[in-house]
Design a protein around this motif. Sequence first.
Motif, PDB file in Angstrom:
ATOM      1  N   UNK A  31     -41.587 -81.100 -15.083  1.00 28.06           N
ATOM      2  CA  UNK A  31     -42.591 -81.934 -14.780  1.00 28.06           C
ATOM      3  C   UNK A  31     -42.129 -83.739 -13.907  1.00 28.06           C
ATOM      4  N   UNK A  32     -41.464 -84.092 -15.031  1.00 20.78           N
ATOM      5  CA  UNK A  32     -41.057 -84.190 -14.664  1.00 20.78           C
ATOM      6  C   UNK A  32     -39.557 -84.609 -13.373  1.00 20.78           C
ATOM      7  N   UNK A  33     -38.970 -83.571 -13.269  1.00 18.33           N
ATOM      8  CA  UNK A  33     -37.875 -83.621 -12.127  1.00 18.33           C
ATOM      9  C   UNK A  33     -38.513 -83.299 -11.091  1.00 18.33           C
ATOM     10  N   UNK A  34     -39.760 -82.654 -11.133  1.00 18.75           N
ATOM     11  CA  UNK A  34     -40.499 -82.303  -9.610  1.00 18.75           C
ATOM     12  C   UNK A  34     -41.476 -83.492  -9.806  1.00 18.75           C
ATOM     13  N   UNK A  35     -42.132 -84.638 -10.259  1.00 18.06           N
ATOM     14  CA  UNK A  35     -42.347 -85.183  -9.901  1.00 18.06           C
ATOM     15  C   UNK A  35     -41.213 -86.487  -9.085  1.00 18.06           C
ATOM     16  N   UNK A  36     -40.204 -86.794  -9.597  1.00 18.65           N
ATOM     17  CA  UNK A  36     -38.609 -87.525  -8.803  1.00 18.65           C
ATOM     18  C   UNK A  36     -38.817 -86.710  -7.459  1.00 18.65           C
ATOM     19  N   UNK A  37     -38.615 -85.157  -7.317  1.00 18.25           N
ATOM     20  CA  UNK A  37     -38.086 -84.206  -6.388  1.00 18.25           C
ATOM     21  C   UNK A  37     -39.196 -84.995  -5.056  1.00 18.25           C
ATOM     22  N   UNK A  38     -39.892 -85.189  -5.745  1.00 22.76           N
ATOM     23  CA  UNK A  38     -41.279 -85.477  -4.504  1.00 22.76           C
ATOM     24  C   UNK A  38     -40.939 -86.811  -3.955  1.00 22.76           C
ATOM     25  N   UNK A  39     -40.722 -87.569  -4.905  1.00 21.46           N
ATOM     26  CA  UNK A  39     -40.810 -89.148  -4.460  1.00 21.46           C
ATOM     27  C   UNK A  39     -39.712 -89.309  -3.567  1.00 21.46           C
ATOM     28  N   UNK A  40     -38.537 -87.953  -3.518  1.00 20.51           N
ATOM     29  CA  UNK A  40     -37.179 -88.021  -2.670  1.00 20.51           C
ATOM     30  C   UNK A  40     -36.899 -87.315  -2.151  1.00 20.51           C
ATOM     31  N   UNK A  41     -38.262 -86.459  -1.615  1.00 16.48           N
ATOM     32  CA  UNK A  41     -38.530 -85.134  -0.533  1.00 16.48           C
ATOM     33  C   UNK A  41     -38.381 -86.113   0.340  1.00 16.48           C
ATOM     34  N   UNK A  42     -38.219 -85.597   1.549  1.00 20.17           N
ATOM     35  CA  UNK A  42     -37.964 -85.791   2.635  1.00 20.17           C
ATOM     36  C   UNK A  42     -37.778 -84.638   4.031  1.00 20.17           C
ATOM     37  N   UNK A  43     -39.385 -84.425   4.782  1.00 20.69           N
ATOM     38  CA  UNK A  43     -39.853 -83.407   4.770  1.00 20.69           C
ATOM     39  C   UNK A  43     -38.243 -82.544   5.914  1.00 20.69           C
ATOM     40  N   UNK A  44     -37.461 -83.155   6.661  1.00 23.93           N
ATOM     41  CA  UNK A  44     -36.574 -83.301   7.682  1.00 23.93           C
ATOM     42  C   UNK A  44     -36.129 -82.527   7.229  1.00 23.93           C
ATOM     43  N   UNK A  45     -35.666 -82.084   5.964  1.00 20.80           N
ATOM     44  CA  UNK A  45     -34.593 -81.733   5.083  1.00 20.80           C
ATOM     45  C   UNK A  45     -34.145 -79.905   5.166  1.00 20.80           C
ATOM     46  N   UNK A  46     -35.833 -80.071   4.851  1.00 24.40           N
ATOM     47  CA  UNK A  46     -36.578 -78.596   4.547  1.00 24.40           C
ATOM     48  C   UNK A  46     -37.208 -78.858   3.975  1.00 24.40           C
ATOM     49  N   UNK A  47     -37.173 -77.143   3.163  1.00 24.98           N
ATOM     50  CA  UNK A  47     -38.853 -76.848   2.599  1.00 24.98           C
ATOM     51  C   UNK A  47     -39.156 -78.280   1.096  1.00 24.98           C
ATOM     52  N   UNK A  48     -39.631 -78.103   0.573  1.00 27.98           N
ATOM     53  CA  UNK A  48     -39.954 -78.397  -0.163  1.00 27.98           C
ATOM     54  C   UNK A  48     -39.291 -77.827  -1.705  1.00 27.98           C
ATOM     55  N   UNK A  49     -39.947 -76.498  -1.868  1.00 28.06           N
ATOM     56  CA  UNK A  49     -39.470 -76.031  -2.993  1.00 28.06           C
ATOM     57  C   UNK A  49     -38.455 -75.670  -3.351  1.00 28.06           C
TER      58      UNK A  49
END
Length: 174
Positions: free
Chosen positions: A42-60
């Motif tokens: 869950x901590x890693x998921x939150x970190x991923x949500x913070x650093x995610x950029x939609x232009x890179x690809x799908x969040x999953x």
Amino acid sequence: MSEAQRELAAKNIGLVYYIAQRYRYRAERLGIEFDDLVAAGLLALCRAAIFYRPEVGRFVGFAAPTVARAMHRLIQRTGKRPLHRSILLDFEDEEEGDKHVESRDLFHEADWSEVWVRDFLDGLTPQERVIVDLTLAGYSQAEIGRRLGTSQVSVWRGLKRARKKWLAMQEACG
């Protein structure tokens, strides 16, 4: 986290449980509870949500490897803890004269002379001392190298020098 990042993480909590199921058996063998595995995910998921950029690809596609890496790291760190070996010792109860068998932890029961250890540590260079401390804490040579900014081979050489000093001191003390 922004509201959008929180929502993105909340929508993908199932991903954490899915990945945790893949690591469950290995984690339980090492004594890691499933909830701890999920918490790391869950901590890693939150970190991923913070650093995610939609232009890179799908969040999953971005979050899954991040979550898996966090769980894998937790398992690796737990697996690298120093092993404490126990032995069974016979002892006699002084008050009642009864004989008992007790399991003793060799790590804590070893007869380490404080003078030997102090002399040994005083004879090490600062880098060798850090290497020995981190090795006893359960870190691998590669992890120690990364922490110190040196190579794994340099760490190995430092341990080799420290071992030679320890053996020389033991020979001198008889």
